[in-house]
Structure formats: C-alpha cells, structure tokens
Design a protein around this motif. Structure first.
Motif, PDB file in Angstrom:
ATOM      1  N   ASN A 133      -5.763 -25.073 -16.573  1.00  0.00           N
ATOM      2  CA  ASN A 133      -6.196 -25.354 -15.203  1.00  0.00           C
ATOM      3  C   ASN A 133      -5.065 -25.904 -14.351  1.00  0.00           C
ATOM      4  O   ASN A 133      -5.114 -25.840 -13.128  1.00  0.00           O
ATOM      5  CB  ASN A 133      -7.371 -26.349 -15.206  1.00  0.00           C
ATOM      6  CG  ASN A 133      -8.649 -25.703 -15.711  1.00  0.00           C
ATOM      7  OD1 ASN A 133      -8.945 -24.562 -15.365  1.00  0.00           O
ATOM      8  ND2 ASN A 133      -9.398 -26.428 -16.542  1.00  0.00           N
ATOM      9  N   THR A 134      -4.086 -26.471 -14.976  1.00  0.00           N
ATOM     10  CA  THR A 134      -2.948 -27.038 -14.241  1.00  0.00           C
ATOM     11  C   THR A 134      -1.666 -26.440 -14.778  1.00  0.00           C
ATOM     12  O   THR A 134      -1.347 -26.599 -15.968  1.00  0.00           O
ATOM     13  CB  THR A 134      -2.916 -28.573 -14.403  1.00  0.00           C
ATOM     14  OG1 THR A 134      -2.877 -28.902 -15.779  1.00  0.00           O
ATOM     15  CG2 THR A 134      -4.148 -29.199 -13.759  1.00  0.00           C
ATOM     16  N   CYS A 141       4.210 -20.646  -6.226  1.00  0.00           N
ATOM     17  CA  CYS A 141       3.297 -21.773  -6.007  1.00  0.00           C
ATOM     18  C   CYS A 141       4.046 -23.055  -6.326  1.00  0.00           C
ATOM     19  O   CYS A 141       4.291 -23.363  -7.517  1.00  0.00           O
ATOM     20  CB  CYS A 141       2.051 -21.636  -6.867  1.00  0.00           C
ATOM     21  SG  CYS A 141       1.090 -20.142  -6.534  1.00  0.00           S
ATOM     22  N   TRP A 146       2.553 -22.687  -0.852  1.00  0.00           N
ATOM     23  CA  TRP A 146       1.222 -22.690  -1.497  1.00  0.00           C
ATOM     24  C   TRP A 146       0.317 -21.781  -0.678  1.00  0.00           C
ATOM     25  O   TRP A 146      -0.349 -22.190   0.254  1.00  0.00           O
ATOM     26  CB  TRP A 146       0.652 -24.096  -1.568  1.00  0.00           C
ATOM     27  CG  TRP A 146      -0.566 -24.156  -2.466  1.00  0.00           C
ATOM     28  CD1 TRP A 146      -1.850 -24.010  -2.103  1.00  0.00           C
ATOM     29  CD2 TRP A 146      -0.573 -24.381  -3.873  1.00  0.00           C
ATOM     30  NE1 TRP A 146      -2.686 -24.107  -3.172  1.00  0.00           N
ATOM     31  CE2 TRP A 146      -1.920 -24.346  -4.310  1.00  0.00           C
ATOM     32  CE3 TRP A 146       0.436 -24.590  -4.812  1.00  0.00           C
ATOM     33  CZ2 TRP A 146      -2.293 -24.536  -5.633  1.00  0.00           C
ATOM     34  CZ3 TRP A 146       0.050 -24.778  -6.130  1.00  0.00           C
ATOM     35  CH2 TRP A 146      -1.291 -24.754  -6.539  1.00  0.00           C
ATOM     36  N   CYS A 150      -2.523 -18.883  -4.521  1.00  0.00           N
ATOM     37  CA  CYS A 150      -2.300 -19.940  -5.526  1.00  0.00           C
ATOM     38  C   CYS A 150      -3.598 -20.642  -5.905  1.00  0.00           C
ATOM     39  O   CYS A 150      -3.640 -21.374  -6.899  1.00  0.00           O
ATOM     40  CB  CYS A 150      -1.301 -20.964  -4.992  1.00  0.00           C
ATOM     41  SG  CYS A 150       0.371 -20.299  -4.745  1.00  0.00           S
ATOM     42  N   GLU A 151      -4.640 -20.482  -5.092  1.00  0.00           N
ATOM     43  CA  GLU A 151      -5.918 -21.111  -5.393  1.00  0.00           C
ATOM     44  C   GLU A 151      -6.599 -20.374  -6.539  1.00  0.00           C
ATOM     45  O   GLU A 151      -6.348 -19.189  -6.772  1.00  0.00           O
ATOM     46  CB  GLU A 151      -6.812 -21.094  -4.146  1.00  0.00           C
ATOM     47  CG  GLU A 151      -6.273 -21.880  -2.982  1.00  0.00           C
ATOM     48  CD  GLU A 151      -6.199 -23.375  -3.289  1.00  0.00           C
ATOM     49  OE1 GLU A 151      -6.950 -23.839  -4.174  1.00  0.00           O
ATOM     50  OE2 GLU A 151      -5.393 -24.071  -2.640  1.00  0.00           O
ATOM     51  N   PRO A 152      -7.474 -21.054  -7.265  1.00  0.00           N
ATOM     52  CA  PRO A 152      -8.159 -20.399  -8.386  1.00  0.00           C
ATOM     53  C   PRO A 152      -9.041 -19.258  -7.897  1.00  0.00           C
ATOM     54  O   PRO A 152      -9.728 -19.355  -6.887  1.00  0.00           O
ATOM     55  CB  PRO A 152      -8.990 -21.536  -9.003  1.00  0.00           C
ATOM     56  CG  PRO A 152      -9.131 -22.559  -7.936  1.00  0.00           C
ATOM     57  CD  PRO A 152      -7.879 -22.471  -7.113  1.00  0.00           C
ATOM     58  N   ARG A 190      -5.134 -20.944 -11.295  1.00  0.00           N
ATOM     59  CA  ARG A 190      -4.611 -21.783 -10.215  1.00  0.00           C
ATOM     60  C   ARG A 190      -3.129 -22.039 -10.484  1.00  0.00           C
ATOM     61  O   ARG A 190      -2.746 -22.474 -11.549  1.00  0.00           O
ATOM     62  CB  ARG A 190      -5.374 -23.097 -10.163  1.00  0.00           C
ATOM     63  CG  ARG A 190      -4.945 -24.003  -9.006  1.00  0.00           C
ATOM     64  CD  ARG A 190      -5.773 -25.272  -9.019  1.00  0.00           C
ATOM     65  NE  ARG A 190      -5.469 -26.103  -7.866  1.00  0.00           N
ATOM     66  CZ  ARG A 190      -4.476 -26.980  -7.770  1.00  0.00           C
ATOM     67  NH1 ARG A 190      -3.666 -27.148  -8.803  1.00  0.00           N
ATOM     68  NH2 ARG A 190      -4.290 -27.688  -6.677  1.00  0.00           N
ATOM     69  N   TYR A 221     -14.703 -24.162 -10.163  1.00  0.00           N
ATOM     70  CA  TYR A 221     -13.726 -24.567  -9.145  1.00  0.00           C
ATOM     71  C   TYR A 221     -14.399 -24.597  -7.780  1.00  0.00           C
ATOM     72  O   TYR A 221     -15.449 -23.981  -7.566  1.00  0.00           O
ATOM     73  CB  TYR A 221     -12.519 -23.629  -9.143  1.00  0.00           C
ATOM     74  CG  TYR A 221     -12.798 -22.178  -8.799  1.00  0.00           C
ATOM     75  CD1 TYR A 221     -12.806 -21.763  -7.464  1.00  0.00           C
ATOM     76  CD2 TYR A 221     -13.039 -21.234  -9.800  1.00  0.00           C
ATOM     77  CE1 TYR A 221     -13.051 -20.426  -7.149  1.00  0.00           C
ATOM     78  CE2 TYR A 221     -13.284 -19.913  -9.483  1.00  0.00           C
ATOM     79  CZ  TYR A 221     -13.289 -19.516  -8.159  1.00  0.00           C
ATOM     80  OH  TYR A 221     -13.538 -18.202  -7.839  1.00  0.00           O
ATOM     81  N   ASN A 236     -11.200 -17.940 -12.881  1.00  0.00           N
ATOM     82  CA  ASN A 236      -9.990 -18.703 -12.605  1.00  0.00           C
ATOM     83  C   ASN A 236      -9.205 -19.101 -13.849  1.00  0.00           C
ATOM     84  O   ASN A 236      -8.057 -19.535 -13.742  1.00  0.00           O
ATOM     85  CB  ASN A 236     -10.346 -19.970 -11.824  1.00  0.00           C
ATOM     86  CG  ASN A 236     -11.161 -20.938 -12.673  1.00  0.00           C
ATOM     87  OD1 ASN A 236     -12.114 -20.527 -13.330  1.00  0.00           O
ATOM     88  ND2 ASN A 236     -10.800 -22.212 -12.656  1.00  0.00           N
TER      89      ASN A 236
END
Length: 1108
Positions: A133-134, A141, A146, A150-152, A190, A221, A236
């Motif tokens: 997730n990270t 990104c 950003w 770049c978002e999930p 992400r 998310y 995601n």
C-alpha cells in the motif's frame, strides 16, 4: 465460354486470398512492432480478437521476464517459476477482460501496462517488509510530481513519442499522460502510474463509491481530497490475504476470470481464491456457496469404526494367545497321558521279562546241576547285583536321569546264554517304549534320521523321556555301592563341563569409604556339590557370591579368584554360569512356560534341536513343581498372577533351563514354605549330581535343608570367614572350640545367633564370638591381617586373660576431612564407579565356555516373538493410547480451523506438541517397565542389540498406526489443501523421531523424571521453533529443534497447494517463518536422522549406564 469463365474465377480467387494473407501478415508484423493500437479500429469486432491475442502475447512475455527476475529473490517460495507464473497469469482461456480494457483505453493498453522495471519495483517492496500500500517515491510519483495516476486504482500512459519497453527491467519510463481509472482485471497500486494484471483466483472489478463511508468498494481506499473529477478506479493492491483480502475470490465462490465471480453450486465447494468449483465427496453435504465440504459423516464413520475396532481389541486381546495355549495344552496332555500309559506298559513288560529271565535262569541252573559238576565261581555280591539290577541303567540315587535316553541299550551284564539271549533279543525287538528316533545322544542331540516336528510329536518325545527318567529313578533306589560306581563310570552318562572356583585372600573394599565388605576369604567351591553361604546380616554374603560371579561393582577387589586352577575371568564362562538374584526378576506378562522357554531358546546351545529344548523345559517344570501353573501369567503389581513361592521357583528355573555348570543363587528359599524349599533343594541336588557347581546364600534353613548341603561357608560381620568346609563337620569344628549345639536347636540357627552375639559361648570355652574369624585363620594356617595380630597373639597364649573387647586394635586417630575434601572424594568415587561400569560393560573376554548360543539374528527373532505376545496382552493399554490420539485429533482439528493466511500453522503446531507428548509417554513404557529384566538378561550373555532392535521393531507398528489414528480425525476436521499422504508422511517421521527421544528419556532417567521431560521438551522446543523472528540466536538454536523441521514440513506441504492469487501470501508467510519450499525432503530427512541419532544415544546409554 463456361470453362473459360470458371478458369478466370479460380485465378481471381487465388489472387484475392493471397492479397488478404499479405495484408493480415503485414498487420500482424506492424502490431507486434507497435505498442499503441489506437491507430487501428479496436472497436471493430473483427479486429479486436486479433489485437487481444497480441496483447495477451505481450503480457505473457512480460510475465516470463518477471518470473526470471523475481524468482531469484523468491526462490525459497517458488519451486518452478514458469509453472507458478503460468498458474497465476495464463489468461488464454478467457480474454474478455483484455478486450474490454483495449476498448476502454482506445488501444493504449500496452502504454499503460507496467514494464518489468515497475513490476519489480512493486514486488521488491514485499521482500523489504512493505505491504504494497505504500511504495517509495519514484520517477512518476514523488513529492514534486503526483498526478492522478499515482492515486490507488488509477493509471496513466506513456507519451506517444516515448514507447515503453515492457521487457526493460532497469529504467522506469515516464508515465504521466491521459490518467484514467484502472481497467477491471488489473490493479493499479498507489505510487505507480501503471497497471498490473490481477492474478488468477482474484476478483478485480471496477470499484464503486459508497456515499456513506466514502470508500471505494469492494476495496478499502478513499478518493483523494480536493479532486472533484477523480472517481473510483479499479483494484489498488495485490498483496497477502491480510492486506488485500478484498482482491481474493471470496470463499464459497469461484472466479473463472479476474472479472467474473460465480457462486458455488450445490454439491460443490469453493475455497478462497478458487478458479473453479470442486465436487464434494459422496456422503458429504455441500450446500450452495459453501467453502469446504462437510466431512462430519466421514468423521462419524471413522469414529464408529475405530471405536469398534478398539473395543474388539480391548475385549479380545487375549483370545488369540489363549486359543493357541489351549491347543498346545491339549497336545501336551495327550502326550503326557500316552507317555504314562507307555510307562505302565513298560513296567508290565519288564516284570514279565524278569519272570522269564528268572525262569530261564532256574532252568539253566537245574540242567547244570544234573549234567555238570562245576561250581560257580561268581562273587556272591556280583550275583546279587546281577539278580537285582542286571537290566537297570547307571544312575545316581536322586538323579532325574540327565543321561542318554537310549533305553534300548539298558546296561545289563548278560551273563546268561541260550534262552537268556533269545529273551533279550525278543524284548529289544518288541520294546513298547520305542522312541529311538527321538533319543538323545550323550551330548544332548537327537539321533540323525526322522526328527519330531509337530507339537504332538515333540511333546510325546519329551514326556516319553521324562517317564523313562522317573522309571530309572525308581530303579536306582535299589542300587548297591557297586551299582552306583558302575553307573558313575558309564560313558553314556552325560556330564556338563566342570567348573571349580577357588579364591585366596579375597578382599572387597567399598570405594571412597575404605569400608571392607569381605576380608581374607580363602577356599573353594567344587563341582557336583552344593555350597551354602550363611551368616548374620551385614556379613557380606551377597557381596561374596557377587564377587564370584563377576558382578561386584563399586568395589576394590584384592586377592585371587581361580577358575579350574587358572587365573581367568569368570565372565569368560558366562554362557554356562547361572546367577539367580535375590529379587524375583521375571516377566509378569508372560506365562511360566513362556518365561522358561524363552530363556531356553536364547541360552541353550544353538545346535540343540527343538525337541531336546522342550525336554529341558519340561524337566525343569517337573522338577520345580510348576505343572499346575505353567499356563498362568506370572503377574505384575497391577495384575495378580501366581503365588510368591511359585514366582520364586520360576526365578530359579530361568537359570536351570540353560543347563549351567556353575549355578549361584542369592537366597532362593526366601519366601518359600518348608515343602517348597525342600522341593527346590531336591531339584538343585539333581543338578549337582550331574556335575553342576552350586553355591547359594541362605539365612536360616531348616535342619532337613541343612542336611542336604555338602559344604558350608560361614561368614561373620565384617566379611571374615568363620568356617568353610563340609557341612556335616561344622558341628565337630565348633565343638572343638567349646561351642556345642544344644539339644533340639537347629545348628545353623545356633551358629548365626553366636555370630550375632545373641547367644554367648559358655564361659568354660573361653571363646569370644569376635575371635572366631582369627581362630579359623590360625586353624588353617592362613595369614592374619595386621589389625587382628593382637587378637591372634592373645589366642596363642592361653595363660593371658581373655579380653572381651573388640579384639581389633583401635585406630590411632580419626582422619577428619573438610567439607570440600569429602565432596571431592565423593565426586572421584562416583567417577570411578561409572568408569568401572563402562569398562565392565564394554570389556570383551575370550569365551572359554565351549558353548555356541544363538546369534544376534536368532535372538532378535526370539525377542520379537516374546514382545509380540507381551504387546498382545497389553492391547488394552494400546487401545487406550489410540483412543486418546483419536480424541486429540478431533479436538485439535476443531481448534485448528483458523484462517488460511498461515497455511494451517497453528493447527500443525498443536499437532506437533500433542503427538510428541503422547508418543513419548507411550515410548517410555518400552524401556522403563523391564529395566531389571534387561539387566539380568544382559548379564547372562543375551544380545543387547537384539533386545533393542526387537523393541524398536515392535514399536514400528505404533509408529505406522498412530499417525493414521490421529489424522483420521484431524485431517477431516481441518480439511487442509495438502494431501492425506503428505500429512501422513510428515507425521510418520515425527512419531519415529519422538519415539527415539522417548527411548533416551526412559533409559537415562527414572520413570518420574522421564515423564516430566517428555512433557516439557515438546512444549519448550516448539516455542523456541516458532519464536525466532527477531532473534538470531534463537534461529540457530531452532535448527537443532525437531519441531521446527516438522512444522516446516507440514506448512510447506500445505503452502505448495496455494497458487495464483495466493503467491504473495505464500512467499510472505514462508519468508516470515524462514521456510523454504525446496526443503521438504530435507525436513523429512532431519526428522528421520534425529530419530536414528536418538536411538543410537539410547542404545549407548542402555549398554553403558546402569541406574541404581
């Protein structure tokens, strides 16, 4: 014209096909070389399938590159990279989601799919402890850049002038254009602006916004704040099931593709992450949308079947042995009855023969008186012997006739001629008692020819011989002295090897305490005589016979012990020496006959035939009066058997059946009544008449028993000899010292009372009981120890006043030691005792007994037979063990029904602890319950290796059955993905391993301590093996713990069946536990090796150490 038209049409068709083929080939080449398909009409349904196939081909190439790069880091969790990636990313069966994504992206799908570098960047995060997730900042990104992609759940495309090389695993391309939601069937992490295909077994639809929670469902998310035009995208993340459980195809459903989810139909079950539904077994209930098949029906059936089997074993365990014993008893009774009838017929025949001989003799003498004037010159005594014993065999008064059984060659001085010879020949031809085919030669062999082989024939032979011997006993009672001499010199009389034991200045001192147990004992015990060793308590009687038998441990011995006049070790004659311990060390779960028969098979000469061995056993049973209890169990503490006196006689019989030349007994009459003691002494007298050297310890025998002894060794307190010589001359010797036995007082009782100081000699004798050892030394001219010189000098001067003091010069002072000095002395003494024990057990002596007993393999066979009977009689205990394992499997199978994220590790951990504990406790019984019996058998010369291997072989039955019993419940309750066979193999090796460890505990520790260790070790080692994440020292220690390897084997076998969407979960779990998918065989090998090493240690301890 028609023909010309058809010809032109054919030419036109060929040209058109060629043109279309060239166009399609050109299109394929261009498409392969291009990455952007929006130059083509992707909305055209005729072109779309072709484009979809090409995209799938490019994705397959990408997954191939990824498998090569990632498998280097994930080799511990991936066996076959190509096969694993094929199971996860082979979409060839249904490419609908690709066609949909091509249409959605207007052909730019290949510019949105992650390159090898981006995919590796994502998967590297898992090996570095991230959950997916990270991700770390990258080219697209970061803090300064950003974009929406770049978002999930969102992704972007590369610029048109910068085509992305999907196989480039080094550089992440720039990808920030035309960002849009991720296609269904793909996931967009992400921190990355590209799409990755979801693996098979996952469900990756487009998310929908939940207005109440603001979460994009079914994912977790949220929409980024401040971006009004941003909507929910696709999946995601793909990670382990704890972090991304929403991506996995849910339990009770199956996902044939990553965008299609179907409920499981009735009669089928679907586990989490399934791509197809599996049919349930028969007799199981599988409702629709179920994740596991209900195997309770099989569980109930197995429970009923197992309980029924255990009840049958519990109630019918003794029936097999009882039936066999009943058949043998019938054959034996029939043989005994036939032998008695034959003996009676023989007596009648002999009577008739004697009458005929007498008549013929009278007729001959009458004719001689008429026609001859010669007088008989026969010696009257010889005529008398001939008249009474001409037909009798040579034998002693008390002997049960351990002679050659060739009854046809009865010794008769056939002086008569004519009719006498005819009568003799006729008798030999018609002898009813003809068992010549079974007669024993002088060395104990049956004659060559037809051998008895059935039980009936063997018993007939044995009882026929016994009846012969009884008849000879009756005949021998009337022998004169000349007849006895003739019998003794008969070459057919079988004699055993003679052993004479002489000892000179024999002194035994307890190590570490300088305490004398025996002092200056000199004398000899002779073959063919019974020597009684008597004295008060603490006189060293048992120590004396232990020294003679070579069993004195923890003592320093000085002096000489000579065997037949030679300075040789008594252990060189171990095979023909019998030692009867004071305690009745007998197998309680065997019958009287089984105990005796086993000793006979293992200790009699190997060349001796079975009928002759049966004869020996039957003779001992007859001599000891054990006929009525021969088929009765000896009994244990929990289960009563024969009486104490009968048990004592069995204890003696164990040594008599091996036909020893030297028989040493430690208080054989203790606990026996006078009749049983007399019967035992008569049996020993028969042994002595065959040349056996018998030495026994007694406390206070009755007068009738005392009269049956040939020699007497009387010891005083301190181990000094008071008298050693003929038992009949003991009263005469003490009378010479002024010690007279009162009327109606048993002489041995009076002597012991004198030595105890209870009865004091008369004042007129001037003898102090403490002077008796010195007087014996002076009487025989033996050297007197220095501490008794003063007493000897006083005895030599009769005028000196008697001193009633101790008679031993007091020490000048007491050697006082400090606490540390005493402690150090005790340590040294303990080490010396253990050293002597090891040396005693391992020191080899040359065998001088000239007896070849059965070898290791034959003894192994005999031990197997004995242990098989014992285990059958212990079937109730075995059934209890199985029932406990059955319940443990059911309980732990229920508790172990946890999530699949740990691949059943929790249930397997419980299994290792429970099975280890239960199997170790059961293994303790193999060696804890019969330690004394083993020590006695080992001292008699039986093979320790055969004993240990037989024990282990019999326990292999439990090693094979117990995993089946446990898994019959545990497996069907937990229903793991690994096969029953894989679980069985691991559990089989585990039981083999812990059984060996249980052997070591049983041998090295006392029963209470061994049970405690058996409980603690599995728990502690399992905790160590499962708590190694943050401690390198514990990791190294865990490699020495068998639970670590057993748990790894269980988990590996189960984890290997998880593929597709489970790939990351599998690698994460194995990496966390430091397991390797390639080490299943290694785990099995280490478990087996641990079992072998523990058995070797146990065997070494068994033959080395002897606990008190």
């Amino acid at each position: 014209m028609l023909k010309m038209g058809l010809k032109k049409l054919k030419i036109c068709s060929l040209w058109s096909v060629s043109i279309w083929g060239f166009v399609v080939l050109s299109l394929l080449v261009n498409m392969v070389q291009c990455q952007n398909f929006n130059d083509y009409e992707v909305n055209n349904q005729d072109v779309l399938p072709l484009v979809t196939t090409l995209v799938n081909s490019r994705l397959s190439n990408l997954t191939t590159v990824l498998s090569k790069d990632i498998s280097e880091q994930a080799s511990f969790c991936i066996k076959d990279p190509e096969a694993e990636w094929n199971k996860a990313f082979n979409f060839s069966s249904n490419l609908d989601f690709l066609a949909s994504c091509i249409e959605k992206t207007q052909g730019s799908i290949m510019q949105r799919v992650c390159t090898a570098a981006e995919a590796i960047f994502y998967f590297d995060a898992f090996f570095k402890g991230s959950n997916g997730n990270t991700l770390k900042p990258n080219r697209n990104c970061n803090l300064t850049s950003w974009v929406s992609g770049c978002e999930p759940g969102w992704a972007c495309r590369t610029p048109s002038n910068e085509p992305a090389d999907l196989e480039n695993s080094q550089v992440i391309p720039s990808r920030t254009n035309a960002c849009q939601p991720c296609c269904e069937g793909f996931f967009c992490p992400r921190g990355l602006t590209c799409m990755i295909p979801c693996p098979l077994g996952s469900h990756c639809p487009v998310a929908k916004l939940n207005d109440q929670t603001g979460i994009c469902e079914p994912y977790s998310y949220q929409l980024p704040p401040g971006k009004q035009n941003h909507t929910c995208g696709g999946a995601n993340v793909w990670a382990d099931i704890r972090s991304s459980g929403e991506v996995f195809c849910s339990a009770g459903s199956y996902c044939p593709t990553t965008v299609q989810k179907e409920p499981c139909s009735k009669g089928h079950y679907c586990r989490t992450g399934s791509t197809s539904e599996k049919r349930c077994f028969k007799l199981t209930s599988c409702n629709s949308s179920t994740s596991t098949q209900d195997l309770h029906a099989y569980g109930i059936m197995l429970i009923v079947a197992t309980v029924t089997l255990l009840l049958i074993i519990y109630n019918c365990s003794d029936q097999v042995l009882t039936t066999r014993e009943r058949r043998l008893a019938k054959a034996r009774e029939a043989a005994a009855r036939s032998a008695r009838e034959t003996a009676k017929a023989r007596k009648r025949w002999i009577a008739a023969k004697n009458a005929a001989k007498k008549h013929a003799s009278e007729l001959q003498s009458h004719i001689s008186q008429k026609f001859s004037f010669k007088k008989s010159t026969k010696d009257p005594e010889e005529l008398k012997i001939l008249d009474r014993t001409r037909f009798e065999e040579d034998e002693d008064l008390y002997a049960p006739v351990y002679t050659s059984a060739s009854s046809e060659s009865l010794s008769s001085s056939a002086a008569s001629k004519g009719q006498m010879h005819e009568i003799e020949d006729d008798i030999e031809k018609h002898d009813i008692f003809d068992v010549s085919s079974h007669d024993r030669k002088s060395k104990g062999h049956t004659t060559k020819g037809k051998q008895p082989h059935t039980n009936s024939q063997i018993f007939k032979y044995a009882y026929a011989e016994l009846e012969k011997e009884k008849a000879k006993q009756e005949e021998n009672k009337n022998l004169t002295f000349s007849g006895v001499v003739s019998m003794a010199t008969n070459p057919e009389t079988r004699k055993r090897p003679l052993i004479e034991v002489s000892f000179k200045d024999l002194t035994l001192t307890l190590k570490g305490k300088d305490k004398h147990l025996l002092r200056c004992v000199t004398g000899k015990i002779k073959p063919g005589r019974i020597t009684a060793v008597m004295g008060p308590s603490g006189a060293g009687k048992t120590t004396f016979i232990s020294a003679l038998a070579g069993k004195a441990m923890g003592c320093k011995m000085t002096g000489l012990i000579l065997i037949n006049g030679k300075n040789e070790s008594i252990r060189s004659y171990r095979k023909i020496i019998g030692y009867v311990p004071q305690d009745d060390i007998v197998h309680g779960n065997l019958t009287v006959e089984e105990n005796l028969w086993f000793n006979a098979k293992c200790r009699l000469p190997a060349h001796l035939s079975k009928p002759d061995k049966v004869l020996v056993v039957e003779r001992v049973i007859e001599a000891l009066g054990l006929q009525m209890v021969r088929d009765s169990l000896v009994g244990t503490v929990e289960k009563r058997g024969i009486s104490g006196g009968q048990r004592k006689r069995v204890n003696v019989g164990l040594e008599m059946v091996m036909e020893p030349s030297l028989l040493i007994l430690d208080e054989p009459t203790s606990g026996l009544d006078s009749a049983s003691s007399l019967q035992l002494l008569r049996a020993l007298r028969h042994e002595a008449l065959e040349g056996v050297n018998i030495c026994m310890v007694l406390h206070q025998p009755s007068y009738s028993l005392f009269q049956m002894f040939d020699d007497l060794v009387l010891l005083a307190k301190g181990g000094f000899t008071v008298y050693h010589g003929s038992a009949k001359k003991a009263e005469q010797y003490f009378a010479g010292l002024g010690i007279h036995v009162p009327d109606r007082v048993n002489p041995p009782d009076h002597f012991i009372d004198i030595l105890e100081g209870i009865v004091k000699p008369s004042q007129s004798s001037g003898v102090n009981y403490k002077e008796l050892p010195v007087r014996w030394m002076l009487h025989n001219g033996y050297p007197v120890p220095p501490e008794l010189q003063q007493t000897a000098a006083r005895i030599s001067m009769p005028s000196a006043s008697p001193d009633l003091s101790d008679g031993i010069s007091p020490h000048a002072g007491i050697d006082e030691r400090s606490f540390a000095g005493e402690l150090w002395q005790d340590v040294r003494t303990t080490v010396e005792i253990h050293r002597d024990t090891i040396r005693h057990n391992f020191l080899k002596f040359k065998d001088l007994s000239s007896r070849r007993t059965p070898g290791v393999l034959w003894q192994y066979r005999y031990f197997l037979g004995r242990l098989g009977k014992q285990r059958m009689r212990e079937a109730k205990v075995q059934a209890t063990d199985y029932l406990i394992l059955l319940l443990a499997g059911a309980c732990l199978g229920t508790i172990g029904k946890t999530g699949e994220e740990n691949f059943g590790a929790i249930g397997y951990t419980y299994t290792i602890i429970a099975v280890s504990l239960l199997c170790k406790i059961a293994a303790l019984r193999s060696f804890s319950l019969d330690k004394l019996q083993y020590l006695r058998e080992r001292a008699s010369g039986m093979s320790s290796l055969a004993y240990f291997l037989a024990k282990d072989t019999i326990d292999h039955f439990n090693t094979v059955i117990k995993p089946l019993v446990y898994l019959s419940m545990f497996f069907f309750f937990t229903n793991p993905r690994s096969s029953f066979a894989e679980n069985y193999v691991v559990l089989l090796c585990l039981v083999y391993c812990v059984t060996g460890i249980g052997y070591a505990f049983a041998i090295f520790f006392h029963p209470g301590s061994a049970q405690l260790w058996s409980v603690l070790v599995p728990v502690v080692l399992t905790l160590v093996a499962t708590r190694t994440q943050d401690n390198e020292v514990l990791k190294k220690i865990s490699n020495l713990c068998y639970p670590k390897w057993a748990l790894e084997a269980f988990v590996i076998a189960n984890a290997e069946k998880y593929y597709g969407v489970w790939l990351i979960t599998r690698c994460g779990a194995l990496m966390k536990s430091d397991y390797n998918l390639h080490e299943w065989t290694l785990c099995i090998g280490i478990l087996i090796l641990t079992g072998i090493i523990s058995r070797l240690i146990a065997f070494f301890g068994m033959i080395t150490f002897r606990k008190k």
